[in-house]
Write an enzyme that holds these catalytic residues in place. Sequence first.
Site, PDB file in Angstrom:
ATOM      1  N   SER A  90      34.632  31.200  40.177  1.00 33.26           N
ATOM      2  CA  SER A  90      33.921  31.941  39.086  1.00 33.26           C
ATOM      3  C   SER A  90      33.052  30.713  38.337  1.00 33.26           C
ATOM      4  O   SER A  90      32.078  30.411  39.071  1.00 33.26           O
ATOM      5  CB  SER A  90      34.964  32.503  38.182  1.00 33.26           C
ATOM      6  OG  SER A  90      34.260  33.713  37.473  1.00 33.26           O
ATOM      7  N   HIS A 224      38.464  40.166  41.018  1.00 32.28           N
ATOM      8  CA  HIS A 224      37.840  39.048  40.650  1.00 32.28           C
ATOM      9  C   HIS A 224      38.801  37.828  40.930  1.00 32.28           C
ATOM     10  O   HIS A 224      38.417  36.626  41.113  1.00 32.28           O
ATOM     11  CB  HIS A 224      37.424  39.010  39.192  1.00 32.28           C
ATOM     12  CG  HIS A 224      36.638  37.932  38.703  1.00 32.28           C
ATOM     13  ND1 HIS A 224      35.230  37.607  39.220  1.00 32.28           N
ATOM     14  CD2 HIS A 224      36.834  36.767  38.067  1.00 32.28           C
ATOM     15  CE1 HIS A 224      34.808  36.564  38.945  1.00 32.28           C
ATOM     16  NE2 HIS A 224      35.465  36.028  37.906  1.00 32.28           N
TER      17      HIS A 224
END
Length: 253
Positions: A90, A224
């Site tokens: 991320s 995610h």
Amino acid sequence: MTTDWFRRYRSAGRTRRRLLVLPHAGGSASFFHSWGSAFDDGTELLVARYPGRHDRLTDPLITDMDVLADAVTQALRPWLDLPLTVFGHSMGASLGYEVTLRLQDRYDIRPAALHVSSRKAPHRLTPRSLHLQSDDALIEEVRRLGGTDTTLLEDPDLRALVLPAIRADFTIVGTYGPRPPAAVDCPVHAHAGDHDVSTTPHDMAAWSDVTPYPFTLTTYPGGHFYLLDHPTTLTRAISDHMTPSTNRARPAR
């Protein structure tokens, strides 16, 4: 051994290579604790310890990607004597890209590979203003993405301790990019959850624009934070690209 900037997991045998791990926004080195024993005996792990959390709680927060990348790159200097692989998840993927550019431009160091996870390529990013919104809005986004123990945010005292670091990280995320796709002089390997609505596998494919070397994209079941459910598959994929060929020729540009 722990340094200011890295939690260091020494190799069980003679150290032959190093892996730099860069956590996500709001993340800490402890998130990757299990990775300390996930690699072979010759691999030493360095996990970044961002300021403003745990035993760096009183260190000044950083809210700018370039400042953070400069600091991490400088802190890496004592560990550039062996082949280095970079992994970022991320926000850490953008940071890993910026650190890789600095290593090659400032120190002529080319990592064996750059692994990017769950984050759009620099030229595909769009500015976001979440860091300017309320605490509740920020916490809701953290909950939506997953990967962070949000029970910490339910206790008012703990929330007051951890929220400033989370907001600082989301400031970095929201104000970084888009940037031209400057090339890194190493292979890039992208990793994505197949149900990640924030960063889709299609988004991750654009990382191929930042390397002249072979590019791979691996998808995993999940969102995610797919890596929580597939740690062994991911760490094996990273291991497969750790040591560069000593005769690797640079592609023609």
